[in-house]
Write a protein that holds these residues in place. Structure first.
Motif, PDB file in Angstrom:
ATOM      1  N   ARG A  29     -34.145  44.943 -99.707  1.00  0.00           N
ATOM      2  CA  ARG A  29     -33.129  45.053 -98.647  1.00  0.00           C
ATOM      3  C   ARG A  29     -31.788  44.500 -99.119  1.00  0.00           C
ATOM      4  NH1 ARG A  29     -33.508  46.104 -93.312  1.00  0.00           N
ATOM      5  NH2 ARG A  29     -35.788  45.925 -93.408  1.00  0.00           N
ATOM      6  N   HIS A  59     -27.963  46.412 -99.790  1.00  0.00           N
ATOM      7  CA  HIS A  59     -26.692  45.921 -99.254  1.00  0.00           C
ATOM      8  C   HIS A  59     -25.652  45.776-100.371  1.00  0.00           C
ATOM      9  CE1 HIS A  59     -27.169  44.883 -94.944  1.00  0.00           C
ATOM     10  NE2 HIS A  59     -28.454  44.961 -95.245  1.00  0.00           N
ATOM     11  N   HIS A 111     -23.295  48.625 -94.312  1.00  0.00           N
ATOM     12  CA  HIS A 111     -24.432  47.704 -94.262  1.00  0.00           C
ATOM     13  C   HIS A 111     -25.456  48.151 -93.227  1.00  0.00           C
ATOM     14  CE1 HIS A 111     -22.805  43.951 -96.538  1.00  0.00           C
ATOM     15  NE2 HIS A 111     -22.456  45.083 -97.116  1.00  0.00           N
ATOM     16  N   ALA A 112     -25.003  48.753 -92.156  1.00  0.00           N
ATOM     17  CA  ALA A 112     -25.951  49.295 -91.171  1.00  0.00           C
ATOM     18  C   ALA A 112     -26.751  50.429 -91.800  1.00  0.00           C
ATOM     19  CB  ALA A 112     -25.205  49.785 -89.935  1.00  0.00           C
ATOM     20  N   TYR A 113     -26.064  51.272 -92.588  1.00  0.00           N
ATOM     21  CA  TYR A 113     -26.769  52.356 -93.289  1.00  0.00           C
ATOM     22  C   TYR A 113     -27.799  51.774 -94.250  1.00  0.00           C
ATOM     23  CZ  TYR A 113     -27.465  56.709 -95.892  1.00  0.00           C
ATOM     24  OH  TYR A 113     -28.018  57.820 -96.484  1.00  0.00           O
ATOM     25  N   ASP A 141     -29.325  48.932 -94.116  1.00  0.00           N
ATOM     26  CA  ASP A 141     -30.447  48.368 -93.363  1.00  0.00           C
ATOM     27  C   ASP A 141     -31.412  49.457 -92.899  1.00  0.00           C
ATOM     28  OD1 ASP A 141     -30.639  45.585 -93.229  1.00  0.00           O
ATOM     29  OD2 ASP A 141     -28.983  45.450 -91.807  1.00  0.00           O
ATOM     30  N   LYS A 142     -30.861  50.563 -92.394  1.00  0.00           N
ATOM     31  CA  LYS A 142     -31.720  51.652 -91.915  1.00  0.00           C
ATOM     32  C   LYS A 142     -32.493  52.283 -93.060  1.00  0.00           C
ATOM     33  CE  LYS A 142     -28.721  52.626 -87.971  1.00  0.00           C
ATOM     34  NZ  LYS A 142     -27.718  53.545 -87.371  1.00  0.00           N
ATOM     35  N   LEU A 143     -31.828  52.414 -94.221  1.00  0.00           N
ATOM     36  CA  LEU A 143     -32.524  52.952 -95.386  1.00  0.00           C
ATOM     37  C   LEU A 143     -33.634  52.000 -95.828  1.00  0.00           C
ATOM     38  CD1 LEU A 143     -32.884  55.013 -97.612  1.00  0.00           C
ATOM     39  CD2 LEU A 143     -31.039  53.890 -98.879  1.00  0.00           C
ATOM     40  N   ASP A 172     -35.283  49.964 -93.913  1.00  0.00           N
ATOM     41  CA  ASP A 172     -36.365  50.095 -92.926  1.00  0.00           C
ATOM     42  C   ASP A 172     -37.273  51.269 -93.267  1.00  0.00           C
ATOM     43  OD1 ASP A 172     -35.385  47.944 -91.490  1.00  0.00           O
ATOM     44  OD2 ASP A 172     -34.322  49.187 -90.013  1.00  0.00           O
ATOM     45  N   ILE A 173     -36.668  52.412 -93.604  1.00  0.00           N
ATOM     46  CA  ILE A 173     -37.447  53.615 -93.904  1.00  0.00           C
ATOM     47  C   ILE A 173     -38.285  53.419 -95.161  1.00  0.00           C
ATOM     48  CG2 ILE A 173     -37.258  56.043 -94.611  1.00  0.00           C
ATOM     49  CD1 ILE A 173     -34.714  56.157 -92.831  1.00  0.00           C
TER      50      ILE A 173
END
Length: 202
Positions: free
Chosen positions: A91, A95, A184-186, A188-190, A192-193
């Motif tokens: 993660r 970032h 950074h939101a992108y 984080d979502k990546l 997660d996946i």
């Protein structure tokens, strides 16, 4: 006052200086319009001396790709706390990669230009997935450590390394071409996946 003698650069330093000049030239003007004369000028050498360090334009471009990929890989790795559990490292790495758009923008632009334009005489690309080999090996080692520590489930680490790097490349391309997206939101979502598919516990 006597002038301070100029320090002579060793061969590796001079090659690095020329490759940095090539990155700046390509980032500014694009691949097709990049001039070897201007690259030499940016590096502070004569165009003739450039051939002492590189066999030709293609050799310079290939070497620039190898060196730049290594520089970016090492920069991301240096920012990581590798003592943390592997899912946290993954993660955090995503970032840091997302931040490359600002910290290493010229390098990313130049890489993209070279990868898509450096061709063999038959038209096939000179830059292939082989250029990622050291990156893949490092990622595989990280995934295996996650499996050993019990944070990641059993899976083919080479397949995952190729998949992970592909996702990284697409993320950078998307962020570069989509202003206003929270990088950074992108990331984080990546994360997660990816972690949903490889974590030992879901």
């Amino acid at each position: 006052m006597p002038s301070t003698p100029r320090r002579r650069l060793d061969e590796d330093q001079r090659r690095g200086q020329i490759m940095a000049a090539a990155i700046a030239e390509i980032a500014d003007r694009g691949y097709a319009d990049a001039s070897l004369t201007r690259i030499a000028e940016r590096a502070g050498i004569s165009k003739g001396l450039l051939w002492h360090y590189f066999a030709g334009r293609d050799d310079l471009m290939r070497s620039t790709v190898v060196a730049t990929v290594a520089t970016i890989r090492d920069r991301v790795a240096a920012e990581l706390d590798l003592t943390r559990p592997v899912p946290e490292v993954i993660r955090a790495a995503l970032h840091h990669v997302a931040d490359l758009r600002t910290t290493h923008r010229a390098e990313l632009v130049a890489l993209d230009h070279i990868v898509h334009n450096l061709r063999h005489p038959d038209g096939t690309r000179q830059v292939t997935l082989d250029f990622y080999e050291e990156t893949y090996r490092g990622q595989e080692a990280l995934f295996r450590r996650g499996q050993e520590e019990g944070s990641l489930r059993d899976f083919d680490t080479r397949v995952m390394a190729v998949t992970y790097q592909g996702a990284v490349d697409v993320m950078l391309a998307f962020l570069d071409n989509t202003p206003g997206v929270d990088a950074h939101a992108y990331a984080d979502k990546l994360a997660d996946i990816l972690l949903l598919g490889i974590s030992a516990t879901r």
